[in-house]
Enzyme design. Sequence first.
Site, PDB file in Angstrom:
ATOM      1  N   ALA A  17       7.563  -4.393  13.576  1.00 44.47           N
ATOM      2  CA  ALA A  17       6.112  -4.338  13.336  1.00 44.47           C
ATOM      3  C   ALA A  17       5.805  -4.114  11.859  1.00 44.47           C
ATOM      4  CB  ALA A  17       5.496  -3.212  14.169  1.00 44.47           C
ATOM      5  N   ALA A  18       6.623  -3.275  11.185  1.00 43.17           N
ATOM      6  CA  ALA A  18       6.347  -2.974   9.775  1.00 43.17           C
ATOM      7  C   ALA A  18       6.586  -4.212   8.902  1.00 43.17           C
ATOM      8  CB  ALA A  18       7.224  -1.810   9.316  1.00 43.17           C
ATOM      9  N   TYR A  46      10.382  -4.278  19.535  1.00 46.40           N
ATOM     10  CA  TYR A  46      10.432  -5.112  20.743  1.00 46.40           C
ATOM     11  C   TYR A  46      10.474  -4.260  22.017  1.00 46.40           C
ATOM     12  CZ  TYR A  46      11.893  -8.769  23.973  1.00 46.40           C
ATOM     13  OH  TYR A  46      11.955  -9.640  25.022  1.00 46.40           O
ATOM     14  N   GLU A 120      -0.883   9.598  26.894  1.00 45.68           N
ATOM     15  CA  GLU A 120       0.481  10.088  26.678  1.00 45.68           C
ATOM     16  C   GLU A 120       0.413  11.509  26.139  1.00 45.68           C
ATOM     17  OE1 GLU A 120       3.579   7.053  25.368  1.00 45.68           O
ATOM     18  OE2 GLU A 120       1.740   6.126  24.686  1.00 45.68           O
ATOM     19  N   ASP A 221      19.708   2.364   7.814  1.00 44.67           N
ATOM     20  CA  ASP A 221      20.139   1.637   6.608  1.00 44.67           C
ATOM     21  C   ASP A 221      19.167   1.804   5.441  1.00 44.67           C
ATOM     22  OD1 ASP A 221      21.813   0.798   8.591  1.00 44.67           O
ATOM     23  OD2 ASP A 221      21.615  -1.347   8.203  1.00 44.67           O
ATOM     24  N   HIS A 242      13.250  11.774  22.964  1.00 44.01           N
ATOM     25  CA  HIS A 242      12.289  11.433  24.018  1.00 44.01           C
ATOM     26  C   HIS A 242      12.730  12.146  25.287  1.00 44.01           C
ATOM     27  CE1 HIS A 242       9.738   9.222  26.753  1.00 44.01           C
ATOM     28  NE2 HIS A 242       9.158   8.620  25.725  1.00 44.01           N
ATOM     29  N   ARG A 288       6.104  15.947  22.782  1.00 48.04           N
ATOM     30  CA  ARG A 288       7.496  15.666  23.156  1.00 48.04           C
ATOM     31  C   ARG A 288       8.516  16.743  22.831  1.00 48.04           C
ATOM     32  NH1 ARG A 288       7.835   9.453  21.489  1.00 48.04           N
ATOM     33  NH2 ARG A 288       6.424   8.916  23.172  1.00 48.04           N
ATOM     34  N   HIS A 349      15.225   9.424  19.794  1.00 47.19           N
ATOM     35  CA  HIS A 349      14.227   8.373  19.949  1.00 47.19           C
ATOM     36  C   HIS A 349      13.556   7.966  18.647  1.00 47.19           C
ATOM     37  CE1 HIS A 349      11.173   6.064  22.049  1.00 47.19           C
ATOM     38  NE2 HIS A 349      10.202   6.775  21.505  1.00 47.19           N
ATOM     39  N   GLU A 373       9.133   3.051  10.427  1.00 47.46           N
ATOM     40  CA  GLU A 373       9.895   4.245  10.808  1.00 47.46           C
ATOM     41  C   GLU A 373      10.825   4.727   9.695  1.00 47.46           C
ATOM     42  OE1 GLU A 373      11.425   4.072  14.821  1.00 47.46           O
ATOM     43  OE2 GLU A 373      12.688   5.844  14.476  1.00 47.46           O
ATOM     44  N   ARG A 384       6.300  13.700  15.880  1.00 47.30           N
ATOM     45  CA  ARG A 384       5.365  12.569  16.003  1.00 47.30           C
ATOM     46  C   ARG A 384       4.667  12.584  17.364  1.00 47.30           C
ATOM     47  NH1 ARG A 384       5.781   7.033  18.256  1.00 47.30           N
ATOM     48  NH2 ARG A 384       7.794   7.685  19.023  1.00 47.30           N
TER      49      ARG A 384
HETATM   50  P1  FAD Z   1      12.076  -1.808  13.880  1.00 47.95           P
HETATM   51  O1  FAD Z   1      11.155  -2.430  14.828  1.00 47.95           O
HETATM   52  O2  FAD Z   1      13.153  -0.940  14.427  1.00 47.95           O
HETATM   53  O3  FAD Z   1      12.728  -2.985  13.029  1.00 47.95           O
HETATM   54  C1  FAD Z   1      13.775  -2.713  12.126  1.00 47.95           C
HETATM   55  C2  FAD Z   1      14.211  -4.019  11.512  1.00 47.95           C
HETATM   56  O4  FAD Z   1      15.038  -3.772  10.387  1.00 47.95           O
HETATM   57  C3  FAD Z   1      15.032  -4.911  12.431  1.00 47.95           C
HETATM   58  O5  FAD Z   1      14.609  -6.237  12.244  1.00 47.95           O
HETATM   59  C4  FAD Z   1      16.456  -4.762  11.886  1.00 47.95           C
HETATM   60  O6  FAD Z   1      17.285  -5.867  12.107  1.00 47.95           O
HETATM   61  C5  FAD Z   1      16.164  -4.625  10.417  1.00 47.95           C
HETATM   62  N1  FAD Z   1      17.236  -3.991   9.639  1.00 47.95           N
HETATM   63  C6  FAD Z   1      17.684  -2.725   9.700  1.00 47.95           C
HETATM   64  N2  FAD Z   1      18.662  -2.533   8.788  1.00 47.95           N
HETATM   65  C7  FAD Z   1      18.827  -3.714   8.145  1.00 47.95           C
HETATM   66  C8  FAD Z   1      19.706  -4.170   7.128  1.00 47.95           C
HETATM   67  N3  FAD Z   1      20.616  -3.375   6.560  1.00 47.95           N
HETATM   68  N4  FAD Z   1      19.633  -5.461   6.734  1.00 47.95           N
HETATM   69  C9  FAD Z   1      18.727  -6.310   7.301  1.00 47.95           C
HETATM   70  N5  FAD Z   1      17.857  -5.924   8.267  1.00 47.95           N
HETATM   71  C10 FAD Z   1      17.923  -4.647   8.676  1.00 47.95           C
HETATM   72  N6  FAD Z   1       6.129   3.593  19.203  1.00 47.95           N
HETATM   73  C11 FAD Z   1       4.831   3.487  19.536  1.00 47.95           C
HETATM   74  O7  FAD Z   1       3.952   3.643  18.672  1.00 47.95           O
HETATM   75  N7  FAD Z   1       4.479   3.184  20.816  1.00 47.95           N
HETATM   76  C12 FAD Z   1       5.399   2.994  21.810  1.00 47.95           C
HETATM   77  O8  FAD Z   1       5.045   2.706  22.941  1.00 47.95           O
HETATM   78  C13 FAD Z   1       6.768   3.114  21.483  1.00 47.95           C
HETATM   79  N8  FAD Z   1       7.727   2.950  22.429  1.00 47.95           N
HETATM   80  C14 FAD Z   1       9.034   2.940  22.049  1.00 47.95           C
HETATM   81  C15 FAD Z   1      10.011   2.660  22.991  1.00 47.95           C
HETATM   82  C16 FAD Z   1      11.333   2.542  22.622  1.00 47.95           C
HETATM   83  C17 FAD Z   1      12.388   2.211  23.649  1.00 47.95           C
HETATM   84  C18 FAD Z   1      11.700   2.763  21.266  1.00 47.95           C
HETATM   85  C19 FAD Z   1      13.128   2.659  20.837  1.00 47.95           C
HETATM   86  C20 FAD Z   1      10.733   3.103  20.329  1.00 47.95           C
HETATM   87  C21 FAD Z   1       9.401   3.193  20.707  1.00 47.95           C
HETATM   88  N9  FAD Z   1       8.406   3.501  19.780  1.00 47.95           N
HETATM   89  C22 FAD Z   1       7.087   3.395  20.140  1.00 47.95           C
HETATM   90  C23 FAD Z   1       8.721   3.662  18.366  1.00 47.95           C
HETATM   91  C24 FAD Z   1       8.402   2.348  17.653  1.00 47.95           C
HETATM   92  O9  FAD Z   1       8.754   1.278  18.499  1.00 47.95           O
HETATM   93  C25 FAD Z   1       9.144   2.214  16.348  1.00 47.95           C
HETATM   94  O10 FAD Z   1       9.009   3.385  15.587  1.00 47.95           O
HETATM   95  C26 FAD Z   1       8.581   1.053  15.534  1.00 47.95           C
HETATM   96  O11 FAD Z   1       8.522  -0.096  16.333  1.00 47.95           O
HETATM   97  C27 FAD Z   1       9.445   0.833  14.317  1.00 47.95           C
HETATM   98  O12 FAD Z   1       9.092  -0.387  13.735  1.00 47.95           O
HETATM   99  P2  FAD Z   1       9.782  -0.814  12.384  1.00 47.95           P
HETATM  100  O13 FAD Z   1       9.232  -2.131  12.029  1.00 47.95           O
HETATM  101  O14 FAD Z   1       9.702   0.299  11.416  1.00 47.95           O
HETATM  102  O15 FAD Z   1      11.344  -0.952  12.762  1.00 47.95           O
HETATM  103  C1  SIN Z   2       6.872   5.729  25.439  1.00 45.87           C
HETATM  104  O1  SIN Z   2       6.400   4.739  25.983  1.00 45.87           O
HETATM  105  O2  SIN Z   2       7.092   6.784  26.023  1.00 45.87           O
HETATM  106  C2  SIN Z   2       7.215   5.667  23.991  1.00 45.87           C
HETATM  107  C3  SIN Z   2       6.022   5.917  23.204  1.00 45.87           C
HETATM  108  C4  SIN Z   2       6.360   6.282  21.795  1.00 45.87           C
HETATM  109  O3  SIN Z   2       7.512   6.515  21.446  1.00 45.87           O
HETATM  110  O4  SIN Z   2       5.413   6.378  21.005  1.00 45.87           O
END
Ligand code: FAD
Ligand code: SIN
Length: 535
Positions: A17-18, A46, A120, A221, A242, A288, A349, A373, A384
């Site tokens: 997402a970021a 995802y 939640e 990383d 979690h 949490r 988590h 993140e 959080r």
């Molecule tokens: P990510 O989505 O983790 O993406 C990281 C990216 O970095 C990936 O593409 C990876 O391949 C890439 N990467 C990492 N290291 C390298 C490298 N060295 N070289 C190249 N690429 C690299 N949050 C909510 O707000 N609501 C929810 O309902 C929720 N549910 C969740 C459920 C689960 C099961 C999990 C695990 C988390 C949940 N969270 C939720 C937390 C939230 O999903 C994450 O904090 C958020 O999606 C992180 O997004 P991001 O873009 O920072 O990283």
């Molecule tokens: C969950 O659906 O419990 C995860 C929500 C979150 O990590 O923010």
Amino acid sequence: MSDNTFSYDVIIIGSGAAGMGLALSLPSHIQIAILSKLNMSEGSTYYAQGGISAVLDDADSLDSHRIDTIRAGAGLCHDDIVELVVSHGKASIDWLMANNVQFSTNKNIRSNNKLHLTKEGGHSYRRVVHADDSTGRAVQTALNEQILNQSNIKIFEHHNVIDLVTSKDKKTGKKRVTGCYVLDTKKDVIFNMKSPCVTLATGGASKVYLYTSNPDVSTGDGIAMAWRAGCRVANMEFMQFHPTCLFHPEAKSFLISEAVRGEGGLLLLPDGTRFMPNFDKRAELAPRDIVARAIDHEMKRLGIPSVFLDISHRTAKFTKSHFPMLNERCLSFGFDMTKDPLPVVPAAHYTCGGVMTDRNGLTDITGLYAVGETAFTGLHGANRMASNSILECLVFAKQASIDITKFLEGAERSSRIKAWDDSKVINSDEAIVVSHNWAELRQFMWDYVGIVRTTKRLQRAKHRITLLKQEIEDYYSHFHVTSDFLELRNLVTTAELIIDSALLRKESRGLHYTLDYPNTDDKNFKKDTVLNPSK
Ligand code: FAD
Ligand code: SIN
């Protein structure tokens, strides 16, 4: 020696997402590379289930979202950042919908198909926008499609960024980023990417623990690369567990969303007794840290392998329509959540700390940003609140996009960066060292640096880290790097940052609980734990 250099206006490391949010918010004349360790969907985004918090209900207010976030953060949230994020909740949801994300609506005709809001832990109102129980899949899939339609954005899947390249800015004398070294894991070649602007959007570090809800890419990383490059990191002791992951040998800590408790799910002991009301008046919907610690306490007190999450009192129709993915996955493991309580345990988590940034996502290094993140913005404090993470990704992606656009107008561009030199290393005949050290690290982090800590356990972990670091340096100077090795190196750095931060916090607060200092000490510790690599 390779001199294979690609050049972009902006490099974004990470396609969650970021990273996607940032790429889509930048103007289309900017040439962007997005790198992703596996395929572009494989990250925590995802797998997000519960949803995204935003104030949309008439009875709710920005003030209430702000107060709930600060309360969950146990005194360490930065007020200005909380204000910034919660005030952009609605705009972020509108932006996602404009990018074709389909959220669940109220099925009731009188509600005019308004978005359905779930609840939640820590939230005083229903304010979690979601796509059934697969919110992350809906977000990631829609953003992927948008990205693939943009001719200014090039995606590099299966590319693992090894390290950042920096130099001294001629005008300011400050350190600035000039690019990164990248391992193409399909072709097994290393090349340079050049850019005046690099964004770390690499997600969290929960893979540092044996049990985690996170996918394999969450190996810290970005935090480790930024640290090696000279950035400060903060609040790494606040690793979130979690409370409810499925307890099953093949489920790999599969998450059972907090929204199940939001819709009435109860936590039970094996004899059917509810226990959360003994720990907090908000019971199953306490933040949490409190719920995970209560579960850990009950499991240790009774010597039981799990507690149970029960939503069988709701109708099967309700459960199947609100949690279709969870229902299906639980059935595949032999559990029918419409009829039976599910065995659940806590698992690592979310990484609340990370690379320190300002309100635009800018780190200590010119041109280097961190979003999502991997960053520490001050939003989450010591814990959080649920569903505030994807919102933070989107708000800071937008903030960074504005700052980066301005920055690029006057940015100094490097003519050349030093090529990766692997002339003195050979292929490893010792891959066992990597797999052994991965397993050892994750086990001792779980045992010594988990939900309940002591100074002695932290010191034990620190001692083992010192040994692992020596072996890793030795391996790095002799052998060609592999993805597994690079991840191990980053996990060890991140683990050390967690342990060092935890040792510095001589009190208990939010997610950091130590038996040696069980009370909160506002006088001495109502502040962030900031680690500086140059000190
Ligand atoms: P990510 O989505 O983790 O993406 C990281 C990216 O970095 C990936 O593409 C990876 O391949 C890439 N990467 C990492 N290291 C390298 C490298 N060295 N070289 C190249 N690429 C690299 N949050 C909510 O707000 N609501 C929810 O309902 C929720 N549910 C969740 C459920 C689960 C099961 C999990 C695990 C988390 C949940 N969270 C939720 C937390 C939230 O999903 C994450 O904090 C958020 O999606 C992180 O997004 P991001 O873009 O920072 O990283
Ligand atoms: C969950 O659906 O419990 C995860 C929500 C979150 O990590 O923010």
